[in-house]
Design a protein around this motif. Structure first.
Motif, PDB file in Angstrom:
ATOM      1  N   THR A  28       0.803  -1.219   0.000  1.00 45.01           N
ATOM      2  CA  THR A  28       0.000   0.000   0.000  1.00 45.01           C
ATOM      3  C   THR A  28       0.836   1.270   0.000  1.00 45.01           C
ATOM      4  O   THR A  28       0.301   2.353  -0.235  1.00 45.01           O
ATOM      5  N   ALA A  76      -7.690  -7.101   5.566  1.00 47.34           N
ATOM      6  CA  ALA A  76      -9.063  -6.949   5.081  1.00 47.34           C
ATOM      7  C   ALA A  76      -9.782  -8.288   5.255  1.00 47.34           C
ATOM      8  O   ALA A  76      -9.167  -9.344   5.064  1.00 47.34           O
ATOM      9  N   PRO A  77     -11.072  -8.206   5.642  1.00 43.85           N
ATOM     10  CA  PRO A  77     -11.855  -7.002   5.906  1.00 43.85           C
ATOM     11  C   PRO A  77     -11.453  -6.346   7.221  1.00 43.85           C
ATOM     12  O   PRO A  77     -10.891  -6.995   8.102  1.00 43.85           O
ATOM     13  N   ASP A 121      -9.574  -3.838  -4.855  1.00 41.83           N
ATOM     14  CA  ASP A 121      -9.803  -2.727  -5.778  1.00 41.83           C
ATOM     15  C   ASP A 121      -8.810  -1.596  -5.528  1.00 41.83           C
ATOM     16  O   ASP A 121      -8.354  -0.935  -6.478  1.00 41.83           O
ATOM     17  N   TYR A 122      -8.473  -1.372  -4.260  1.00 43.30           N
ATOM     18  CA  TYR A 122      -7.462  -0.347  -3.971  1.00 43.30           C
ATOM     19  C   TYR A 122      -6.110  -0.761  -4.551  1.00 43.30           C
ATOM     20  O   TYR A 122      -5.429   0.047  -5.204  1.00 43.30           O
ATOM     21  N   TRP A 181     -10.460   1.169   2.378  1.00 43.59           N
ATOM     22  CA  TRP A 181     -11.256  -0.035   2.152  1.00 43.59           C
ATOM     23  C   TRP A 181     -11.837  -0.503   3.478  1.00 43.59           C
ATOM     24  O   TRP A 181     -11.345  -0.171   4.558  1.00 43.59           O
ATOM     25  N   GLU A 182     -12.881  -1.298   3.389  1.00 46.61           N
ATOM     26  CA  GLU A 182     -13.428  -2.030   4.524  1.00 46.61           C
ATOM     27  C   GLU A 182     -13.488  -3.516   4.185  1.00 46.61           C
ATOM     28  O   GLU A 182     -12.942  -4.335   4.897  1.00 46.61           O
ATOM     29  N   THR A 183     -14.124  -3.842   3.087  1.00 48.39           N
ATOM     30  CA  THR A 183     -14.261  -5.238   2.697  1.00 48.39           C
ATOM     31  C   THR A 183     -13.012  -5.713   1.969  1.00 48.39           C
ATOM     32  O   THR A 183     -12.191  -4.916   1.503  1.00 48.39           O
ATOM     33  N   TYR A 184     -12.888  -7.033   1.846  1.00 49.53           N
ATOM     34  CA  TYR A 184     -11.740  -7.575   1.106  1.00 49.53           C
ATOM     35  C   TYR A 184     -11.800  -7.204  -0.372  1.00 49.53           C
ATOM     36  O   TYR A 184     -10.769  -6.802  -0.950  1.00 49.53           O
ATOM     37  N   GLU A 204     -12.900  -4.537  -1.639  1.00 42.57           N
ATOM     38  CA  GLU A 204     -12.466  -3.138  -1.708  1.00 42.57           C
ATOM     39  C   GLU A 204     -10.955  -3.017  -1.541  1.00 42.57           C
ATOM     40  O   GLU A 204     -10.317  -2.147  -2.162  1.00 42.57           O
ATOM     41  N   TYR A 205     -10.370  -3.882  -0.708  1.00 43.44           N
ATOM     42  CA  TYR A 205      -8.907  -3.905  -0.563  1.00 43.44           C
ATOM     43  C   TYR A 205      -8.256  -4.245  -1.896  1.00 43.44           C
ATOM     44  O   TYR A 205      -7.300  -3.571  -2.330  1.00 43.44           O
TER      45      TYR A 205
END
Length: 590
Positions: free
Chosen positions: A69, A95-96, A137-138, A129-132, A134-135
């Protein structure tokens, strides 16, 4: 016109076949031709005459979950020829994560994998992010020197569903179902697997076991159902187990039998860490026989073995067994060379050797572990650039103490660490070296059920340094070993490329062949090796990490882009998030 032609190299294509001499042509990120004397021109020609040409390494056991990250260079792995990494191992990840819930996950990662919490707090964009999914996607918005793939971690999932107070407690049927749903969603978003740790030694900095350590088989079976529904991914486990008497069926054997059941139920591959242990070196080889039996009845289990014994690295500048003694702490803030000089005072040494340790502030941290473990000095050795990781028994600090008339091996270790300017290293093996030989590890490396991993790249930044394993594997096992038989070079390369890629379903890499992704190493094999270990203060918040450069990598191409030339970073960042087979093809292409 091609983008790149690699001319005249000895091609080890990753399949395990013997080498052949050929050119390799690359266009638009892919290998388009492998043949003798390829005609045509190229924007870039790499002379590989006298060198070997291999696929870039596929490292399936890393912990770059935080580093990805904030970092693009992805060292130390990128500087050792790695083209693809799999992170999210050992049941720890990021994540999450509920809003504001990063502290628990950071403290787990800091305790289990010895990554400074300050770097994780300051370096990571918490709230992105919150969900996996979303992680992922980041991560898909970022670029790297190599490709990154991720598994979803049981510890993060349990913490998210049960909350920090119950994260290692019993889950209701509904909560187990929710966890399985989160894993299934992760696999469909592109997770390449799921990891869990069941070993008691994996703890947060506060001494709490990783969530999932005590999870019943029924919970893991529910997660196996998620794998079957998604039809993708690898299950990775760190099994618990205690050693019994020689030949006794122990808790570890029970865990391995469970892993076989999980793999069969999931219809997917599973992998777990396997070592020779001091209490029963033969146990690992009995486990292999158990795995083979399970694989004949529907399981797909591939034990993961290392390239060399695993050990804690000691140095005056990082961790060592004397670091919690009051007399040492009184000198700990001196510059390193001055500290070493002060510690050489016989009166100071005598005081330190006689003192008990200060109570640790964080009982699950490496700062607490190292001073409070009675490391066997007969398994502790000097460590330098020339170390083979296969020393003789008479090289141990216990043997050195006896030869010098010292009271015990710890006295000899102390003298070694405080010598010169305090920059000397030592290593205490805790697995894989019970017989003072690597013949047993060689046997496991040759076994047709095992895979090679356990580099822990990105983790244990000051205590365990096996991220250089790909380079060590080639140089020592295929060229330098003198105490026993070597391993065939084609076999070693296959184990680090196509075999690992196939386990995780990375069908487009790990092979030098037309149509494959152009992840390629050009290596001066005769001169391949590693430089001096050093501490590098380049983590967020000024954190330090142990690094060891490689020499002999003439070129590394990732997706056809030249990322390293003559052991130097070119600055190219073609690497991207690699999504697993469960993700829609449109997401993978993006």
């Amino acid at each position: 016109m091609y983008d790149t032609i690699i001319r005249g190299g000895s091609i080890f294509d990753g399949s395990g076949a013997e080498a052949f001499t050929a050119d390799v042509a690359v266009k638009d990120g892919l290998i388009v031709e492998v043949a003798e004397n390829i005609s045509g021109t190229a924007a870039q020609v790499i002379d590989a005459n006298g060198a070997i040409v291999t696929p870039a390494w596929v490292d399936i056991h890393t912990h770059y979950d935080g580093q990805v990250t904030w970092d693009e260079a992805m060292d130390p792995s990128a500087s050792h020829g790695v083209g693809t990494i799999v992170m999210g191992n050992c049941g720890v990840g990021f994540a999450p994560v509920p809003p504001g819930g990063q502290r628990e996950l950071i403290e787990l990662m800091e305790g289990v994998e010895d990554i400074p919490g300050t770097a994780l707090y300051e370096g990571m964009p918490w709230g992105a992010w919150e969900t996996y999914p979303e992680y992922l996607d980041y991560l898909a918005t970022r670029k790297y020197a190599l490709d990154v793939a991720s598994m979803i971690a049981h510890g993060a999932v349990r913490n998210y569903v049960l909350g920090p107070q119950r994260s290692n407690g019993d889950a209701t049927e509904a909560e187990v179902g929710r966890m399985a749903g989160i894993v299934e969603d992760a696999l469909r978003a592109g997770a390449v697997g799921f990891s869990t740790s069941r070993i008691m030694g994996h703890r947060s900095i506060h001494g709490d076991q990783v969530p999932g350590t005590f999870a019943p088989e029924a919970e893991l079976m529910s997660i196996a159902g998620a794998f079957r529904r998604a039809g993708a991914g690898v299950m990775q486990l760190i099994p618990s187990g205690t050693l019994g008497t020689m030949g006794e069926h122990t808790a570890l054997e029970n865990e391995v039998e469970m892993i076989s059941r999980l793999s069969a139920a999931a219809g997917r591959p599973a992998t777990f860490t396997l070592f020779e242990t001091f209490g029963d070196p033969a146990q690992a080889h009995r486990i292999l026989a158990m795995v083979k039996a399970g694989n004949k009845t529907g399981a797909q289990v591939f034990p993961q073995v290392g390239s060399r014994p695993t050990g804690f690295v000691f140095s005056l500048g990082s961790y060592h067994p004397f670091m919690a003694k009051p007399a040492y702490l009184a000198l700990a803030n001196l510059p390193l060379a001055e500290r070493a000089k002060a510690l050489r005072d016989p009166a100071v040494k005598a005081e330190i050797m006689a003192q008990t340790n200060v109570a640790p502030e964080h009982p699950g941290s490496m700062e607490a572990l190292i001073p409070n473990v009675p490391f066997p000095m007969q398994q502790t050795f000097p460590l330098d650039t020339q170390s083979s990781y296969e020393p003789l028994a008479e090289e141990s600090f216990e043997a050195r103490a006896q030869a010098a008339g010292l009271s015990d091996g710890r006295s000899a270790l102390y003298d070694h660490l405080v010598g010169g300017e305090g920059r000397d290293f030592a290593i205490a093996f805790f697995t894989g070296y019970a017989t003072y030989s690597l013949d047993g590890l060689r046997e496991m490396q040759l076994d047709d059920t095992t895979v090679v991993g356990l580099s822990d790249g990105g983790a244990h930044v000051g205590a365990i340094f096996d991220a250089v394993n790909p380079t060590y594997q080639l140089a020592y096992w295929a060229r330098d070993r003198k105490r026993g038989a070597t391993l065939p070079l084609a076999h070693v390369i296959n184990r680090q490329t196509r075999r690992n890629a196939e386990l995780f379903g990375f069908t487009d890499r790990g092979l030098i062949a037309p149509g494959m992704r152009a992840d390629v190493n050009v290596i001066d094999f005769a001169n391949l090796g590693m430089g001096d270990m050093r501490f590098q203060h380049d983590l967020p918040a000024g954190g330090a990490r142990l690094m060891q450069p490689a020499h002999g990598y003439l070129a590394t191409l990732i997706g056809g882009a030249l990322t390293r030339r003559f052991d130097e970073d070119t600055g190219a960042r073609p690497g991207r998030l690699l999504r697993g087979q469960g993700a829609p093809r449109s997401a993978v292409a993006a």
